[in-house]
Design a protein around this motif. Structure first.
Motif, mmCIF file in Angstrom:
data_model
loop_
_atom_site.group_PDB
_atom_site.id
_atom_site.type_symbol
_atom_site.label_atom_id
_atom_site.label_comp_id
_atom_site.label_asym_id
_atom_site.label_seq_id
_atom_site.Cartn_x
_atom_site.Cartn_y
_atom_site.Cartn_z
ATOM 1 N N MET A 1 0.840 -1.172 0.000
ATOM 2 C CA MET A 1 0.000 0.000 0.000
ATOM 3 C C MET A 1 0.893 1.246 0.000
ATOM 4 N N LYS A 2 0.593 2.175 -0.857
ATOM 5 C CA LYS A 2 1.317 3.439 -0.973
ATOM 6 C C LYS A 2 0.704 4.457 -0.005
ATOM 7 N N THR A 3 1.548 5.219 0.697
ATOM 8 C CA THR A 3 1.082 6.266 1.597
ATOM 9 C C THR A 3 1.394 7.627 0.999
ATOM 10 N N ILE A 4 0.390 8.500 1.012
ATOM 11 C CA ILE A 4 0.556 9.884 0.584
ATOM 12 C C ILE A 4 0.321 10.760 1.814
ATOM 13 N N PHE A 5 1.283 11.616 2.112
ATOM 14 C CA PHE A 5 1.198 12.494 3.271
ATOM 15 C C PHE A 5 0.726 13.887 2.853
ATOM 16 N N PHE A 6 -0.166 14.467 3.653
ATOM 17 C CA PHE A 6 -0.538 15.860 3.452
ATOM 18 C C PHE A 6 0.685 16.726 3.743
ATOM 19 N N PRO A 7 0.782 17.899 3.108
ATOM 20 C CA PRO A 7 1.850 18.822 3.491
ATOM 21 C C PRO A 7 1.580 19.359 4.898
ATOM 22 N N ARG A 8 2.568 19.959 5.497
ATOM 23 C CA ARG A 8 2.387 20.515 6.842
ATOM 24 C C ARG A 8 1.355 21.637 6.823
ATOM 25 N N ASN A 9 1.393 22.460 5.781
ATOM 26 C CA ASN A 9 0.459 23.566 5.625
ATOM 27 C C ASN A 9 -0.255 23.430 4.293
ATOM 28 N N LEU A 10 -1.557 23.681 4.287
ATOM 29 C CA LEU A 10 -2.289 23.755 3.025
ATOM 30 C C LEU A 10 -2.273 25.213 2.588
ATOM 31 N N GLY A 11 -1.410 25.514 1.657
ATOM 32 C CA GLY A 11 -1.293 26.854 1.100
ATOM 33 C C GLY A 11 -0.959 26.725 -0.367
ATOM 34 N N ARG A 12 -1.289 27.734 -1.124
ATOM 35 C CA ARG A 12 -1.074 27.633 -2.572
ATOM 36 C C ARG A 12 0.386 27.399 -2.932
ATOM 37 N N ASP A 13 1.303 27.771 -2.046
ATOM 38 C CA ASP A 13 2.720 27.573 -2.319
ATOM 39 C C ASP A 13 3.250 26.230 -1.839
ATOM 40 N N THR A 14 2.437 25.451 -1.150
ATOM 41 C CA THR A 14 2.929 24.193 -0.568
ATOM 42 C C THR A 14 2.271 22.957 -1.169
ATOM 43 N N LEU A 15 1.438 23.145 -2.176
ATOM 44 C CA LEU A 15 0.645 22.026 -2.673
ATOM 45 C C LEU A 15 1.258 21.271 -3.857
ATOM 46 N N ASN A 16 2.294 21.807 -4.494
ATOM 47 C CA ASN A 16 2.842 21.165 -5.699
ATOM 48 C C ASN A 16 3.266 19.714 -5.479
ATOM 49 N N LEU A 17 4.054 19.460 -4.450
ATOM 50 C CA LEU A 17 4.520 18.081 -4.220
ATOM 51 C C LEU A 17 3.366 17.154 -3.857
ATOM 52 N N PHE A 18 2.421 17.659 -3.070
ATOM 53 C CA PHE A 18 1.246 16.881 -2.701
ATOM 54 C C PHE A 18 0.435 16.518 -3.950
ATOM 55 N N PHE A 19 0.205 17.483 -4.817
ATOM 56 C CA PHE A 19 -0.545 17.230 -6.044
ATOM 57 C C PHE A 19 0.200 16.280 -6.979
ATOM 58 N N THR A 20 1.519 16.388 -7.000
ATOM 59 C CA THR A 20 2.317 15.458 -7.811
ATOM 60 C C THR A 20 2.142 14.039 -7.295
ATOM 61 N N ASP A 21 2.178 13.863 -5.972
ATOM 62 C CA ASP A 21 1.949 12.537 -5.372
ATOM 63 C C ASP A 21 0.573 12.000 -5.747
ATOM 64 N N LEU A 22 -0.438 12.857 -5.679
ATOM 65 C CA LEU A 22 -1.790 12.421 -6.041
ATOM 66 C C LEU A 22 -1.850 11.978 -7.496
ATOM 67 N N GLU A 23 -1.315 12.789 -8.394
ATOM 68 C CA GLU A 23 -1.356 12.465 -9.828
ATOM 69 C C GLU A 23 -0.576 11.195 -10.152
ATOM 70 N N GLU A 24 0.595 11.052 -9.561
ATOM 71 C CA GLU A 24 1.420 9.871 -9.835
ATOM 72 C C GLU A 24 0.764 8.595 -9.320
ATOM 73 N N ASN A 25 -0.147 8.720 -8.380
ATOM 74 C CA ASN A 25 -0.788 7.555 -7.779
ATOM 75 C C ASN A 25 -2.285 7.511 -8.036
ATOM 76 N N LEU A 26 -2.716 8.165 -9.081
ATOM 77 C CA LEU A 26 -4.131 8.222 -9.410
ATOM 78 C C LEU A 26 -4.733 6.824 -9.554
ATOM 79 N N ASN A 27 -3.999 5.922 -10.167
ATOM 80 C CA ASN A 27 -4.517 4.577 -10.431
ATOM 81 C C ASN A 27 -3.813 3.485 -9.629
ATOM 82 N N THR A 28 -3.090 3.872 -8.584
ATOM 83 C CA THR A 28 -2.471 2.897 -7.690
ATOM 84 C C THR A 28 -3.596 2.134 -6.989
#
Length: 90
Positions: free
Chosen positions: A1-28
């Motif tokens: 099972m793959k784990t995706i962690f939320f960023p420490r802060n939800l802000g427009r400047d902190t979401l890129n890596l989180f969104f990349t994780d989501l996209e890369e694992n869309l069909n995991t």
């Protein structure tokens, strides 16, 4: 099972890596989304993240993929705030 962690802060400047994780694992086949790392949310970050996560979850549900959440704590201010705004949809 793959784990995706939320960023420490939800802000427009902190979401890129989180969104990349989501996209890369869309069909995991099986994902665990870990909320324990989230400490703060800006209103703009919450709106942007909420929209992205809603689409991501809808796709996963439509395709029968397993998505679990971990670390939701209603006593944690940020989680209580986001829940009040109907954010935690996992």
């Amino acid at each position: 099972m793959k784990t995706i962690f939320f960023p420490r802060n939800l802000g427009r400047d902190t979401l890129n890596l989180f969104f990349t994780d989501l996209e890369e694992n869309l069909n995991t086949p099986e994902i665990l989304v870990d909320c324990t790392t989230l400490d703060f949310s800006y209103p703009s970050g919450m709106l942007v993240a909420g929209s992205k996560i809603r689409k991501w979850i809808n796709h996963r549900r439509k395709n029968g993929l397993i998505t679990k959440k971990k670390g939701y704590d209603s006593d944690k201010n940020v989680h209580s705030y986001l829940r009040h705004l109907v954010f935690l949809i996992l």
